[in-house]
Design a protein around this motif. Structure first.
Motif, mmCIF file in Angstrom:
data_model
loop_
_atom_site.group_PDB
_atom_site.id
_atom_site.type_symbol
_atom_site.label_atom_id
_atom_site.label_comp_id
_atom_site.label_asym_id
_atom_site.label_seq_id
_atom_site.Cartn_x
_atom_site.Cartn_y
_atom_site.Cartn_z
ATOM 1 N N THR A 177 8.893 56.628 57.420
ATOM 2 C CA THR A 177 10.290 57.508 57.109
ATOM 3 C C THR A 177 10.465 58.204 55.831
ATOM 4 O O THR A 177 9.908 57.743 54.973
ATOM 5 C CB THR A 177 11.617 56.291 57.191
ATOM 6 N N PRO A 178 11.067 59.096 55.793
ATOM 7 C CA PRO A 178 11.523 60.050 54.776
ATOM 8 C C PRO A 178 11.984 59.125 53.428
ATOM 9 O O PRO A 178 11.678 59.472 52.401
ATOM 10 C CB PRO A 178 12.515 61.316 55.050
ATOM 11 N N VAL A 179 12.886 58.191 53.994
ATOM 12 C CA VAL A 179 13.353 57.444 52.990
ATOM 13 C C VAL A 179 12.329 56.503 52.212
ATOM 14 O O VAL A 179 12.561 56.413 50.996
ATOM 15 C CB VAL A 179 14.506 56.569 53.558
ATOM 16 N N ALA A 180 11.434 55.975 52.930
ATOM 17 C CA ALA A 180 10.257 55.314 52.255
ATOM 18 C C ALA A 180 9.333 56.172 51.261
ATOM 19 O O ALA A 180 9.143 55.984 50.037
ATOM 20 C CB ALA A 180 9.192 54.654 53.342
ATOM 21 N N LEU A 181 9.232 57.456 51.535
ATOM 22 C CA LEU A 181 8.540 58.400 50.631
ATOM 23 C C LEU A 181 9.176 58.634 49.529
ATOM 24 O O LEU A 181 8.689 58.580 48.466
ATOM 25 C CB LEU A 181 8.304 59.931 51.412
ATOM 26 N N LEU A 182 10.764 58.778 49.694
ATOM 27 C CA LEU A 182 11.460 59.003 48.509
ATOM 28 C C LEU A 182 11.449 57.886 47.433
ATOM 29 O O LEU A 182 11.187 57.948 46.316
ATOM 30 C CB LEU A 182 12.767 59.387 48.764
ATOM 31 N N LYS A 183 11.543 56.639 48.121
ATOM 32 C CA LYS A 183 11.622 55.471 47.210
ATOM 33 C C LYS A 183 9.997 55.238 46.456
ATOM 34 O O LYS A 183 10.256 55.058 45.418
ATOM 35 C CB LYS A 183 11.807 54.243 48.072
ATOM 36 N N TRP A 184 9.142 55.509 47.146
ATOM 37 C CA TRP A 184 7.795 55.263 46.770
ATOM 38 C C TRP A 184 7.347 56.497 45.641
ATOM 39 O O TRP A 184 6.832 56.148 44.564
ATOM 40 C CB TRP A 184 6.763 55.437 47.676
ATOM 41 N N THR A 185 7.883 57.862 46.013
ATOM 42 C CA THR A 185 7.714 58.868 44.839
ATOM 43 C C THR A 185 8.532 58.652 43.608
ATOM 44 O O THR A 185 8.087 58.778 42.676
ATOM 45 C CB THR A 185 8.146 60.092 45.622
ATOM 46 N N HIS A 186 9.999 58.326 43.703
ATOM 47 C CA HIS A 186 10.625 57.925 42.616
ATOM 48 C C HIS A 186 10.105 56.796 41.955
ATOM 49 O O HIS A 186 9.835 56.696 40.544
ATOM 50 C CB HIS A 186 12.019 57.873 43.082
ATOM 51 N N SER A 187 9.652 55.951 42.635
ATOM 52 C CA SER A 187 8.983 54.731 41.736
ATOM 53 C C SER A 187 7.742 55.024 40.981
ATOM 54 O O SER A 187 7.552 54.548 39.968
ATOM 55 C CB SER A 187 8.724 53.489 42.709
ATOM 56 N N PHE A 188 6.899 55.702 41.365
ATOM 57 C CA PHE A 188 5.779 56.389 40.964
ATOM 58 C C PHE A 188 6.092 56.970 39.744
ATOM 59 O O PHE A 188 5.536 56.882 38.565
ATOM 60 C CB PHE A 188 4.798 57.494 41.963
ATOM 61 N N ILE A 189 7.103 58.055 39.707
ATOM 62 C CA ILE A 189 7.566 58.724 38.341
ATOM 63 C C ILE A 189 8.064 57.763 37.533
ATOM 64 O O ILE A 189 7.682 57.959 36.504
ATOM 65 C CB ILE A 189 8.350 59.727 39.173
ATOM 66 N N PHE A 190 9.067 57.050 37.902
ATOM 67 C CA PHE A 190 9.406 55.948 36.921
ATOM 68 C C PHE A 190 8.318 55.215 36.407
ATOM 69 O O PHE A 190 8.443 55.105 35.036
ATOM 70 C CB PHE A 190 10.433 54.908 37.831
ATOM 71 N N MET A 191 7.305 54.825 37.101
ATOM 72 C CA MET A 191 6.328 53.898 36.392
ATOM 73 C C MET A 191 5.383 54.848 35.401
ATOM 74 O O MET A 191 4.602 54.196 34.379
ATOM 75 C CB MET A 191 5.451 53.257 37.333
#
Length: 362
Positions: free
Chosen positions: A230-244
């Motif tokens: 789902t696009p929601v999962a991609l958004l979550k993973w992308t933002h998490s990567f940038i955060f980390m």
């Protein structure tokens, strides 16, 4: 190689009514109140006309705020309105832009703000630097701009219909713009996400993400390769990567995720001489939630070259405690919300102010 950051950041607040002039003294007072704990004090500079336009200064930092009682041309928003993410999260953005009747244009710069018109009138300005290599100075410029957005909103006593954050070419609804700026949510404003859609060899719909502005956070733009989730999962993973990765970029070839149910490969490229490799690619290798295992797919287009059959390293973690916490909670409770030059159509409204400023300073 050092990263180049813009030495000038800008935002435009749009309003659906022809509004009254700004109370500049109150804007300055509110801005300085927020900066007082840091020992930073801006001073009132020149005022321009009687419509609420002025410049504030603090050392080499210039803040130009211009109240424009006329709407801006739609052409200046074309790129921002083309965002696929915007179409799904802010569907009335085009209507807000088309119907706005006035705006407040805010520029924060290290040194004199430069525009093509000023350079054409004063060619010597062309040699002045347009970028800086100090990340902290850039982030301070961003925070000053956020503080100005908050101050203008509070003093006006009304939310804008929307905001154009020009560094990432991002349109944000007025209430969200105030929320992000008043909480200094740098990560959410400094990059824009755009979906792209394709179909894998099994005929499944697959989504990917490309960013704009992430290079000012990571040193490189980011692309999440398409995958049938789902696009929601991609958004979550992308933002998490940038955060980390905000403080320490996850190395090339490592993975991040959770110990047992999620693994995402990080690949830097194509030019290893550039900061972050020029482009950072995220490739989902395993997700228990979405029943996805790249090692078992027969789709060559869905494999990661050079990694098939290799034992996956343990998920990357930082020594920073907040980053470790973000990694462990990657799919549990992380927020899923979340260099484009200034548009030509927006420059005319403030040229008189800038020219007067230049004459005064020289």
């Amino acid at each position: 190689m050092a990263i180049d950051y813009p030495n000038q950041v800008e935002a435009v607040l749009l309003y659906d009514q022809v509004s009254r002039p700004l109370r500049l003294d109150a804007v300055l007072q509110h801005l300085n109140a927020g900066l007082r704990p840091f020992g930073i004090v801006f001073k009132q500079g020149m005022a321009f006309g009687d419509d609420g336009s002025s410049v504030f200064t603090c050392g080499d930092i210039f803040v130009l705020v211009s109240h424009n009682p006329r709407p801006l041309a739609l052409d200046g928003f074309k790129s921002a309105l083309s965002s696929s993410f915007l179409q799904s999260t802010f569907p009335d953005a085009r209507e807000k832009v088309e119907k706005h009747r006035s705006n407040v244009f805010i520029t924060v710069s290290l040194g004199l703000p430069l525009t093509p018109e000023l350079i054409a009138a004063n060619p010597v300005l062309a040699a002045m630097p347009r970028t800086i290599q100090d990340r902290q100075i850039f982030l301070n410029l961003v925070r000053f701009l956020m503080g100005m957005v908050e101050a203008v909103t509070v003093v006006r006593g009304e939310l804008p219909s929307c905001m154009h954050w020009m560094q990432s070419d991002k349109l944000v609804a007025g209430d969200l713009a105030y929320q992000l700026c008043s909480t200094y949510d740098v990560l959410s404003l400094l990059y824009r996400k755009d979906f792209y859609r394709t179909v894998d060899e099994a005929g499944r719909e697959a989504f990917g993400i490309e960013t704009r502005g992430a290079r000012h956070l990571l040193g490189s733009e980011l692309r999440f390769e398409p995958v049938p989730v789902t696009p929601v999962a991609l958004l979550k993973w992308t933002h998490s990567f940038i955060f980390m990765s905000f403080e320490k970029l996850i190395p090339d070839g490592d993975t991040f995720g959770t110990e047992s149910d999620l693994r995402i490969r990080v690949l830097h490229g194509p030019d290893k001489s550039l900061p972050g490799g020029g482009l950072i690619r995220l490739v989902l290798e395993y997700s228990e939630e979405y029943f996805f295992d790249r090692t078992k797919t027969s789709s060559a287009g869905m494999r990661v070259a050079g990694h098939e059959g290799k034992r996956a390293p343990a998920p990357w973690t930082s020594a920073d405690e907040s980053s470790q916490q973000a990694a462990s909670n990657l799919v549990r409770g992380m927020r899923s919300r979340f260099q484009t030059p200034p548009a030509e159509a927006k420059k005319g409204a403030r040229q008189g102010m800038l020219r007067a400023l230049f004459r005064r300073l020289h």
